[in-house]
Design an enzyme around this catalytic site. Sequence first.
Site, PDB file in Angstrom:
ATOM      1  N   ILE A  56       0.826  -1.206   0.000  1.00 32.15           N
ATOM      2  CA  ILE A  56       0.000   0.000   0.000  1.00 32.15           C
ATOM      3  C   ILE A  56       0.866   1.265   0.000  1.00 32.15           C
ATOM      4  O   ILE A  56       0.393   2.342  -0.390  1.00 32.15           O
ATOM      5  CB  ILE A  56      -0.951  -0.041   1.223  1.00 32.15           C
ATOM      6  CG1 ILE A  56      -2.207   0.778   0.993  1.00 32.15           C
ATOM      7  CG2 ILE A  56      -0.246   0.382   2.497  1.00 32.15           C
ATOM      8  CD1 ILE A  56      -3.292   0.531   2.023  1.00 32.15           C
TER       9      ILE A  56
ATOM     10  N   HIS B 283       6.382 -11.941   6.262  1.00 27.26           N
ATOM     11  CA  HIS B 283       6.232 -11.540   4.858  1.00 27.26           C
ATOM     12  C   HIS B 283       7.588 -11.242   4.246  1.00 27.26           C
ATOM     13  O   HIS B 283       8.515 -10.835   4.929  1.00 27.26           O
ATOM     14  CB  HIS B 283       5.305 -10.327   4.717  1.00 27.26           C
ATOM     15  CG  HIS B 283       5.669  -9.159   5.596  1.00 27.26           C
ATOM     16  ND1 HIS B 283       5.386  -9.136   6.939  1.00 27.26           N
ATOM     17  CD2 HIS B 283       6.292  -8.004   5.322  1.00 27.26           C
ATOM     18  CE1 HIS B 283       5.814  -7.992   7.460  1.00 27.26           C
ATOM     19  NE2 HIS B 283       6.379  -7.286   6.505  1.00 27.26           N
TER      20      HIS B 283
ATOM     21  N   ASN C  53      11.866  -8.067   7.242  1.00 25.94           N
ATOM     22  CA  ASN C  53      12.125  -7.288   8.445  1.00 25.94           C
ATOM     23  C   ASN C  53      11.668  -8.107   9.649  1.00 25.94           C
ATOM     24  O   ASN C  53      10.525  -8.571   9.682  1.00 25.94           O
ATOM     25  CB  ASN C  53      11.369  -5.958   8.396  1.00 25.94           C
ATOM     26  CG  ASN C  53      11.907  -5.031   7.318  1.00 25.94           C
ATOM     27  OD1 ASN C  53      13.113  -4.948   7.119  1.00 25.94           O
ATOM     28  ND2 ASN C  53      11.015  -4.340   6.622  1.00 25.94           N
TER      29      ASN C  53
END
Length: 114
Positions: free
Chosen positions: A31, A100, A87
């Site tokens: 996004i 992810h 991360n």
Amino acid sequence: MDDCVFCRIGRGEIPADIVYKDDEVVAFRDINPQGPVHVVIIPVEHIPGIKEAEERHQGLVGKLMLVAARIAQDEGIADGGYRLVVNQGREAGQSVDHLHVHVIGGRAMHWPPG
Ligand code: 5GP
Ligand code: ZN
């Protein structure tokens, strides 16, 4: 996980620009893209981070990487180069506690990362 944003995207409860989906993984456009191409790949199963991944997730974690490479190919950034990022934890900037892999490309990258 009822309130996990990535679980909700995986279940189709939150709209996302999905570029790949199967029974195990979902990939969608970030996004807040950090490059011309920025896709996030998640396992459908809620795993908070790579820190929590277990022996039984070995195939799934490998699949995230292979799907990432395939998406990079499909997005036309494979030859120019791209970065795969996971991360882990606050100091690394993890903001969504659902494992992810980021695929970021379409621009020159810097090293070391910030
Ligand atoms: P992290 O900072 O945890 O490594 O990455 C989380 C990423 O998820 C961020 O790049 C952020 O922009 C993206 N993100 C967070 N919420 C949403 C959402 O609702 N939809 C989409 N498409 N991306 C999201
Ligand atoms: Zn989740």
